[in-house]
Design a protein around this motif. Structure first.
Motif, PDB file in Angstrom:
ATOM      1  N   MET A   1       0.819  -1.199   0.000  1.00  0.00           N
ATOM      2  CA  MET A   1       0.000   0.000   0.000  1.00  0.00           C
ATOM      3  C   MET A   1       0.862   1.262   0.000  1.00  0.00           C
ATOM      4  SD  MET A   1      -2.953   1.284   2.626  1.00  0.00           S
ATOM      5  CE  MET A   1      -3.136  -0.348   3.175  1.00  0.00           C
ATOM      6  N   THR A   2       1.911   1.306   0.827  1.00  0.00           N
ATOM      7  CA  THR A   2       2.749   2.495   0.823  1.00  0.00           C
ATOM      8  C   THR A   2       3.507   2.620  -0.496  1.00  0.00           C
ATOM      9  OG1 THR A   2       4.517   1.328   1.980  1.00  0.00           O
ATOM     10  CG2 THR A   2       2.999   2.634   3.319  1.00  0.00           C
ATOM     11  N   GLU A   3       3.786   1.479  -1.129  1.00  0.00           N
ATOM     12  CA  GLU A   3       4.422   1.516  -2.443  1.00  0.00           C
ATOM     13  C   GLU A   3       3.483   2.174  -3.456  1.00  0.00           C
ATOM     14  OE1 GLU A   3       7.055   1.448  -5.303  1.00  0.00           O
ATOM     15  OE2 GLU A   3       7.508   0.792  -3.271  1.00  0.00           O
ATOM     16  N   GLN A   4       2.196   1.866  -3.381  1.00  0.00           N
ATOM     17  CA  GLN A   4       1.216   2.504  -4.272  1.00  0.00           C
ATOM     18  C   GLN A   4       1.155   4.007  -4.006  1.00  0.00           C
ATOM     19  OE1 GLN A   4      -2.094   0.086  -3.051  1.00  0.00           O
ATOM     20  NE2 GLN A   4      -2.143  -0.971  -5.022  1.00  0.00           N
ATOM     21  N   ALA A   5       1.232   4.392  -2.753  1.00  0.00           N
ATOM     22  CA  ALA A   5       1.200   5.815  -2.403  1.00  0.00           C
ATOM     23  C   ALA A   5       2.433   6.522  -2.948  1.00  0.00           C
ATOM     24  CB  ALA A   5       1.112   5.990  -0.887  1.00  0.00           C
ATOM     25  N   ARG A   6       3.610   5.896  -2.795  1.00  0.00           N
ATOM     26  CA  ARG A   6       4.829   6.495  -3.332  1.00  0.00           C
ATOM     27  C   ARG A   6       4.768   6.613  -4.849  1.00  0.00           C
ATOM     28  NH1 ARG A   6       8.760   2.860  -1.737  1.00  0.00           N
ATOM     29  NH2 ARG A   6       7.786   2.133   0.131  1.00  0.00           N
ATOM     30  N   ARG A   7       4.234   5.597  -5.503  1.00  0.00           N
ATOM     31  CA  ARG A   7       4.091   5.637  -6.957  1.00  0.00           C
ATOM     32  C   ARG A   7       3.175   6.782  -7.374  1.00  0.00           C
ATOM     33  NH1 ARG A   7       1.376   1.038  -8.375  1.00  0.00           N
ATOM     34  NH2 ARG A   7       3.033  -0.112  -7.368  1.00  0.00           N
ATOM     35  N   TYR A   8       2.057   6.936  -6.658  1.00  0.00           N
ATOM     36  CA  TYR A   8       1.124   8.031  -6.950  1.00  0.00           C
ATOM     37  C   TYR A   8       1.819   9.380  -6.779  1.00  0.00           C
ATOM     38  CZ  TYR A   8      -3.015  10.976  -6.882  1.00  0.00           C
ATOM     39  OH  TYR A   8      -3.938  11.955  -7.163  1.00  0.00           O
ATOM     40  N   LEU A   9       2.581   9.527  -5.697  1.00  0.00           N
ATOM     41  CA  LEU A   9       3.292  10.782  -5.453  1.00  0.00           C
ATOM     42  C   LEU A   9       4.317  11.064  -6.551  1.00  0.00           C
ATOM     43  CD1 LEU A   9       3.817  10.507  -1.612  1.00  0.00           C
ATOM     44  CD2 LEU A   9       2.369  12.160  -2.805  1.00  0.00           C
ATOM     45  N   THR A  10       4.989  10.033  -6.996  1.00  0.00           N
ATOM     46  CA  THR A  10       5.968  10.194  -8.068  1.00  0.00           C
ATOM     47  C   THR A  10       5.288  10.632  -9.363  1.00  0.00           C
ATOM     48  OG1 THR A  10       7.384   8.505  -7.089  1.00  0.00           O
ATOM     49  CG2 THR A  10       7.757   9.004  -9.410  1.00  0.00           C
ATOM     50  N   GLU A  11       4.156  10.039  -9.661  1.00  0.00           N
ATOM     51  CA  GLU A  11       3.443  10.353 -10.896  1.00  0.00           C
ATOM     52  C   GLU A  11       2.754  11.717 -10.847  1.00  0.00           C
ATOM     53  OE1 GLU A  11       0.802   7.065 -11.338  1.00  0.00           O
ATOM     54  OE2 GLU A  11       2.425   5.671 -11.857  1.00  0.00           O
ATOM     55  N   HIS A  12       2.435  12.211  -9.661  1.00  0.00           N
ATOM     56  CA  HIS A  12       1.690  13.461  -9.509  1.00  0.00           C
ATOM     57  C   HIS A  12       2.481  14.522  -8.743  1.00  0.00           C
ATOM     58  CE1 HIS A  12      -1.370  10.369 -10.255  1.00  0.00           C
ATOM     59  NE2 HIS A  12      -1.981  11.334 -10.911  1.00  0.00           N
ATOM     60  N   TYR A  13       3.810  14.481  -8.853  1.00  0.00           N
ATOM     61  CA  TYR A  13       4.644  15.379  -8.048  1.00  0.00           C
ATOM     62  C   TYR A  13       4.433  16.855  -8.366  1.00  0.00           C
ATOM     63  CZ  TYR A  13       7.849  15.926 -11.995  1.00  0.00           C
ATOM     64  OH  TYR A  13       8.394  16.215 -13.205  1.00  0.00           O
ATOM     65  N   ARG A  14       3.910  17.165  -9.518  1.00  0.00           N
ATOM     66  CA  ARG A  14       3.681  18.577  -9.870  1.00  0.00           C
ATOM     67  C   ARG A  14       2.344  19.100  -9.368  1.00  0.00           C
ATOM     68  NH1 ARG A  14       6.026  18.902 -16.029  1.00  0.00           N
ATOM     69  NH2 ARG A  14       8.176  18.486 -15.418  1.00  0.00           N
ATOM     70  N   GLU A  15       1.545  18.219  -8.828  1.00  0.00           N
ATOM     71  CA  GLU A  15       0.215  18.594  -8.342  1.00  0.00           C
ATOM     72  C   GLU A  15       0.225  18.659  -6.811  1.00  0.00           C
ATOM     73  OE1 GLU A  15      -2.446  15.584  -9.778  1.00  0.00           O
ATOM     74  OE2 GLU A  15      -1.435  15.536 -11.717  1.00  0.00           O
ATOM     75  N   PRO A  16      -0.630  19.508  -6.251  1.00  0.00           N
ATOM     76  CA  PRO A  16      -0.761  19.472  -4.786  1.00  0.00           C
ATOM     77  C   PRO A  16      -1.483  18.183  -4.380  1.00  0.00           C
ATOM     78  CG  PRO A  16      -2.277  21.075  -5.726  1.00  0.00           C
ATOM     79  CD  PRO A  16      -1.450  20.540  -6.856  1.00  0.00           C
ATOM     80  N   VAL A  17      -0.853  17.403  -3.527  1.00  0.00           N
ATOM     81  CA  VAL A  17      -1.424  16.122  -3.099  1.00  0.00           C
ATOM     82  C   VAL A  17      -1.572  16.154  -1.587  1.00  0.00           C
ATOM     83  CG1 VAL A  17      -1.110  13.626  -3.016  1.00  0.00           C
ATOM     84  CG2 VAL A  17      -0.349  14.904  -5.020  1.00  0.00           C
ATOM     85  N   SER A  18      -2.747  15.805  -1.127  1.00  0.00           N
ATOM     86  CA  SER A  18      -3.018  15.785   0.309  1.00  0.00           C
ATOM     87  C   SER A  18      -3.181  14.342   0.789  1.00  0.00           C
ATOM     88  CB  SER A  18      -4.295  16.569   0.613  1.00  0.00           C
ATOM     89  OG  SER A  18      -5.407  15.902   0.046  1.00  0.00           O
ATOM     90  N   ILE A  19      -3.208  14.186   2.086  1.00  0.00           N
ATOM     91  CA  ILE A  19      -3.483  12.872   2.673  1.00  0.00           C
ATOM     92  C   ILE A  19      -4.846  12.380   2.200  1.00  0.00           C
ATOM     93  CG2 ILE A  19      -4.005  11.687   4.850  1.00  0.00           C
ATOM     94  CD1 ILE A  19      -1.034  12.120   4.447  1.00  0.00           C
ATOM     95  N   GLU A  20      -5.796  13.294   2.119  1.00  0.00           N
ATOM     96  CA  GLU A  20      -7.136  12.924   1.683  1.00  0.00           C
ATOM     97  C   GLU A  20      -7.127  12.402   0.244  1.00  0.00           C
ATOM     98  OE1 GLU A  20      -6.413  15.807   3.248  1.00  0.00           O
ATOM     99  OE2 GLU A  20      -7.437  15.426   5.156  1.00  0.00           O
ATOM    100  N   THR A  21      -6.330  13.047  -0.606  1.00  0.00           N
ATOM    101  CA  THR A  21      -6.228  12.618  -1.996  1.00  0.00           C
ATOM    102  C   THR A  21      -5.646  11.217  -2.085  1.00  0.00           C
ATOM    103  OG1 THR A  21      -5.868  14.901  -2.692  1.00  0.00           O
ATOM    104  CG2 THR A  21      -5.234  13.193  -4.245  1.00  0.00           C
ATOM    105  N   LEU A  22      -4.564  10.992  -1.355  1.00  0.00           N
ATOM    106  CA  LEU A  22      -3.949   9.665  -1.364  1.00  0.00           C
ATOM    107  C   LEU A  22      -4.877   8.609  -0.787  1.00  0.00           C
ATOM    108  CD1 LEU A  22      -0.303  10.501  -0.309  1.00  0.00           C
ATOM    109  CD2 LEU A  22      -1.020   9.443  -2.444  1.00  0.00           C
ATOM    110  N   ALA A  23      -5.535   8.935   0.307  1.00  0.00           N
ATOM    111  CA  ALA A  23      -6.455   7.983   0.927  1.00  0.00           C
ATOM    112  C   ALA A  23      -7.597   7.635  -0.022  1.00  0.00           C
ATOM    113  CB  ALA A  23      -7.003   8.550   2.235  1.00  0.00           C
TER     114      ALA A  23
END
Length: 66
Positions: A1-23
């Motif tokens: 699960m944390t790997e999926q979160a890291r992947r999402y952050l890597t793919e969306h690093y130019r966007e503002p990402v919140s805990i709510e978005t990741l959840a």
């Protein structure tokens, strides 16, 4: 699960990402995800930060000639 979160952050690093978005992306409750992520990632982030500081220190010493 944390790997999926890291992947999402890597793919969306130019966007503002919140805990709510990741959840939401992971279909989890934001509070649960936050707790889980902290438990798994704090150690990893601390180690990475220490490694970066150490590398910077060695580069600075090399530059200064110490």
């Amino acid at each position: 699960m944390t790997e999926q979160a890291r992947r999402y952050l890597t793919e969306h690093y130019r966007e503002p990402v919140s805990i709510e978005t990741l959840a939401e992306y992971l279909h989890l409750n934001p509070r649960y995800f936050s707790t889980l992520f902290k438990k798994k990632e704090v150690h990893r982030m601390t180690a990475a930060k220490e490694a970066a500081h150490t590398e910077t220190w060695f580069q600075l010493r090399k530059f200064v000639g110490v």
